[in-house]
Design a protein around this motif. Structure first.
Motif, short mmCIF file in Angstrom:
data_model
loop_
_atom_site.label_atom_id
_atom_site.label_comp_id
_atom_site.label_asym_id
_atom_site.label_seq_id
_atom_site.Cartn_x
_atom_site.Cartn_y
_atom_site.Cartn_z
N TYR A 27 2.40 1.35 6.91
CA TYR A 27 1.62 0.72 5.84
C TYR A 27 2.41 0.67 4.54
O TYR A 27 2.24 -0.25 3.73
CB TYR A 27 0.25 1.42 5.66
N LYS A 38 -4.82 0.04 4.39
CA LYS A 38 -4.11 1.13 3.72
C LYS A 38 -3.01 0.59 2.81
O LYS A 38 -2.79 1.09 1.71
CB LYS A 38 -3.50 2.11 4.74
N GLU A 64 -4.69 -0.78 -0.25
CA GLU A 64 -5.17 0.29 -1.14
C GLU A 64 -4.01 0.89 -1.94
O GLU A 64 -4.15 1.19 -3.12
CB GLU A 64 -5.86 1.39 -0.33
N SER A 113 -3.78 0.86 -5.93
CA SER A 113 -3.64 2.08 -6.74
C SER A 113 -2.40 1.99 -7.63
O SER A 113 -2.32 2.62 -8.67
CB SER A 113 -3.59 3.32 -5.85
N LYS A 114 -1.41 1.18 -7.22
CA LYS A 114 -0.22 0.98 -8.03
C LYS A 114 -0.41 -0.11 -9.06
O LYS A 114 0.51 -0.40 -9.84
CB LYS A 114 0.96 0.58 -7.13
N TYR A 150 -5.45 -6.67 -7.00
CA TYR A 150 -6.84 -6.24 -7.05
C TYR A 150 -7.62 -7.00 -6.00
O TYR A 150 -7.27 -8.12 -5.63
CB TYR A 150 -7.45 -6.39 -8.45
N LEU A 197 -11.32 -8.39 -4.51
CA LEU A 197 -12.64 -8.80 -4.95
C LEU A 197 -13.45 -9.08 -3.70
O LEU A 197 -13.14 -10.00 -2.95
CB LEU A 197 -12.49 -10.06 -5.82
N ARG A 198 -14.43 -8.22 -3.47
CA ARG A 198 -15.22 -8.31 -2.24
C ARG A 198 -15.74 -9.74 -2.03
O ARG A 198 -16.36 -10.31 -2.93
CB ARG A 198 -16.39 -7.34 -2.32
N ARG A 207 -1.93 -8.65 -9.41
CA ARG A 207 -1.98 -8.11 -10.77
C ARG A 207 -0.55 -8.01 -11.24
O ARG A 207 0.30 -7.50 -10.53
CB ARG A 207 -2.53 -6.68 -10.75
N PHE A 221 2.51 5.18 -13.66
CA PHE A 221 2.97 5.28 -12.29
C PHE A 221 4.40 5.79 -12.37
O PHE A 221 5.28 5.10 -12.84
CB PHE A 221 2.92 3.91 -11.63
N ALA A 270 -4.59 0.77 -15.76
CA ALA A 270 -5.70 1.52 -15.21
C ALA A 270 -6.31 0.66 -14.10
O ALA A 270 -6.50 -0.54 -14.27
CB ALA A 270 -6.75 1.82 -16.27
N THR A 271 -6.57 1.31 -12.94
CA THR A 271 -7.05 0.53 -11.81
C THR A 271 -8.57 0.40 -11.80
O THR A 271 -9.11 -0.33 -10.99
CB THR A 271 -6.58 1.15 -10.48
N SER A 272 -9.24 1.11 -12.68
CA SER A 272 -10.69 0.94 -12.75
C SER A 272 -11.19 1.45 -14.09
O SER A 272 -10.47 2.10 -14.82
CB SER A 272 -11.38 1.68 -11.62
#
Lengths: 236, 236
Positions: free
Chosen positions: A5, A46, A49, A53-54, A58, A60-61, A68, A80, A232-234
């Protein structure tokens, strides 16, 4: 050695870079990636994800996976931990090694490395230059029980490359603290700034994947030569 | 409205806080959490991934799930956008609203919000205090097509609370850029610092979950009253 992954994540990052994709550009769907890479959905998930996280994509469901990207080159990434090589790779960086020695940990260093005062550490002091101008003074303290050997050749180049590929350590995560102050006498000489000018003082604690701290560093930046970013991821 | 995995993540965070767990403390296993919360493995996995991306836990394959925590209180988190309320919640914070007005976007603001120069934005200027001392000057620009209404009451309190709960916006991620400079005349008056003293100047771009930028902010911090941290969840 990368896991499958991680390899796929790297391949998607290369695809983004090679095609100069911009923030908001749509990537192939999960299903398309499964077909392309001939792996399971969970492996692709994976990989995505990891990229999320990096801060590289991004999701979007119901809509898909999007790129990004940062608009501004030349900023040092504090969010990071990837070393100067990746952030300032296009710039001419040099390093002057001021010290490589085994020392007894001070109380401050011991507290940050979660070891005992007096335990053996490697103390490394380096001055970094960008296009020949002083960028930062870095003092690093490595737990010698984790990093049993270092020398001038190693620390002149990338220490993290040595830790990963020489010592086969599995690096985990890091905490960064910083504040702003004024340049002192010693810093003034090394960074070619006046005493009292602004100073960015950063402290890093790096942990192995096991959660054990192995490196505590203090870095003072030349405010005229440095700028920083954090993704920032969230939001919470 | 939180999704099930978000609720579980919150519950685990509360457990960590209420029991004052420290970095390296072991949490129940995936299987134990499945039993405890009566949900599927994949829901627990999503909750743990969320906590990992927030730097609240780390997972070690084959060993378990462990607490990540910061040792130093009073630092402003730049890596995870959660507002002052969460970072400085134990401190006495007040806000003075200096401006709330509809303006035409300048070229700089338009470029950062990905809108056209001249498009309508809300311009908000606030001065924040910590224990009565000036902490920062914040100038925010909100795309009016995303945030159609604001007033002094709203911006005196938490704007993000209003966006989430009043406007029901789904907030996504953020980019932060910063550099160090010197306090100018205007900043000097508001922050009660001398002209030429160190200044931390931060720019934030906040995005909706859809990837659309909605807020571009510039903040100047009082270096005597502020300190910062950033957690990185991996090294590259």
């Amino acid at each position: 050695m990368l896991l499958k992954y991680q390899e796929i994540a790297e391949s998607i990052e290369n695809h983004i870079r090679d095609n100069a994709l911009k923030q908001g550009d749509k990537l192939p769907s999960l299903e398309q990636l499964v077909t392309e890479y001939k792996v399971s959905k969970s492996t692709i998930r994976k990989a995505l994800e990891l990229l999320e996280s990096k801060g590289a994509v991004y999701q979007l469901r119901g809509s898909g996976i999007f790129v990004r990207s940062l608009k501004r080159p030349g900023y040092i990434d504090l969010g990071f931990s990837r070393g100067f090589k990746k952030d300032l790779g296009e710039f001419e960086m040099t390093t002057e090694v001021l010290a490589v020695e085994v020392r007894a940990a001070s109380a401050e260093v011991a507290a940050n490395l979660n070891i005992e005062t007096g335990d053996a550490i490697y103390y490394i002091k380096r001055l970094r230059f960008i296009y020949g101008k002083p960028l930062c003074i870095e003092e690093s303290h490595y737990d010698k029980s984790v990093v049993p050997y270092m020398n001038k050749e190693i620390v002149k180049d990338s220490i993290f490359y040595y830790l990963r590929n020489g010592l086969k350590l599995s690096l985990g995560f890091s905490d960064t603290y910083f504040n702003i102050g004024k340049i002192n006498e010693a810093e003034s000489k090394l960074l070619k700034l006046e005493v009292g000018e602004p100073a960015l003082r950063l402290e890093n604690i790096f942990f192995l994947a096991t959660g054990q701290a192995f490196n505590y560093s203090k870095t003072t930046y030349n405010y005229e030569e440095s700028q920083f970013f954090i993704q920032a991821t969230s939001t919470d």
